[in-house]
Scaffold this active site. Structure first.
Site, PDB file in Angstrom:
ATOM      1  N   GLN A   1       9.396   1.434  15.988  1.00  0.00           N
ATOM      2  CA  GLN A   1       9.787   2.944  15.755  1.00  0.00           C
ATOM      3  C   GLN A   1       9.771   3.465  17.504  1.00  0.00           C
ATOM      4  OE1 GLN A   1      10.515   4.541  13.236  1.00  0.00           O
ATOM      5  NE2 GLN A   1       9.768   2.743  12.322  1.00  0.00           N
TER       6      GLN A   1
ATOM      7  N   TYR B   1       5.117  -2.528  12.900  1.00  0.00           N
ATOM      8  CA  TYR B   1       5.512  -0.846  12.080  1.00  0.00           C
ATOM      9  C   TYR B   1       5.880   0.213  13.787  1.00  0.00           C
ATOM     10  CZ  TYR B   1       7.139   3.837  10.362  1.00  0.00           C
ATOM     11  OH  TYR B   1       7.697   4.578  10.489  1.00  0.00           O
TER      12      TYR B   1
ATOM     13  N   HIS C   1      -3.246  -2.155 -18.977  1.00  0.00           N
ATOM     14  CA  HIS C   1      -3.003  -2.647 -18.199  1.00  0.00           C
ATOM     15  C   HIS C   1      -1.878  -2.839 -17.112  1.00  0.00           C
ATOM     16  CE1 HIS C   1      -7.227  -4.178 -17.679  1.00  0.00           C
ATOM     17  NE2 HIS C   1      -7.323  -4.865 -18.368  1.00  0.00           N
TER      18      HIS C   1
ATOM     19  N   HIS D   1      -6.333  -1.462 -25.171  1.00  0.00           N
ATOM     20  CA  HIS D   1      -6.361  -0.347 -23.526  1.00  0.00           C
ATOM     21  C   HIS D   1      -4.999  -1.645 -23.279  1.00  0.00           C
ATOM     22  CE1 HIS D   1      -8.812  -4.302 -23.137  1.00  0.00           C
ATOM     23  NE2 HIS D   1      -7.740  -4.048 -21.445  1.00  0.00           N
TER      24      HIS D   1
END
Length: 141
Positions: free
Chosen positions: A136, A132, A69, A67
């Site tokens: 703005q 944030y 990842h 597998h």
């Protein structure tokens, strides 16, 4: 990446600040132990290059015998489904070109199983969101 997400660790594009972390896991067709030695090394290289093509940042990449990842940060314009399918499709083509012996009748020329696992990874603190929003507001003045 156990440390909390801070403003300085956010990634950015021209119009976006983001931290979209995804953990993908997928297996070879019929979960065969084929990702060993030179094949595993090449698979790791190919996946890094494909992530760079997508403007994604590889954080951790492990190729196990049965597998794969991938933990990566990607811009929000890319959906997790698109990223998984692009990684699997492009990597299968390149790996099978380099190692044609992996094309057996049993796997019908397919390298990867159709399925995959994806989880979002990370956390955003209230402080990051607040900053944030405040920025703005300042830009609109």
């Amino acid at each position: 990446m156990g440390e909390p997400l801070t403003w300085n660790r956010l990634r950015r594009t021209r119009h976006t600040r983001y931290w979209c972390g995804y953990h993908f896991v997928w297996i070879p067709k019929y979960r065969r132990d084929i990702l060993v030695g030179e094949i595993a090394e090449y698979t790791r290289e190919v996946l890094k290059h494909i992530l760079e093509e997508l403007d994604c940042e590889p954080i951790a990449l492990e190729v196990m015998p049965d597998h794969v990842h991938v933990f990566t940060l990607c811009p929000p314009r890319l959906s997790p489904a698109y990223i998984a399918n692009y990684l699997k499709g492009k990597s299968a083509r390149r790996i099978l070109q380099r190692f044609p012996e992996l094309r057996t009748k049993a796997s019908r020329g397919k390298l990867w199983s159709r399925s995959y696992f994806v989880a979002t990874v990370g956390n955003v603190t209230a402080e990051v969101v607040k900053r944030y929003v405040e920025e703005q507001w300042e830009k609109e003045k």
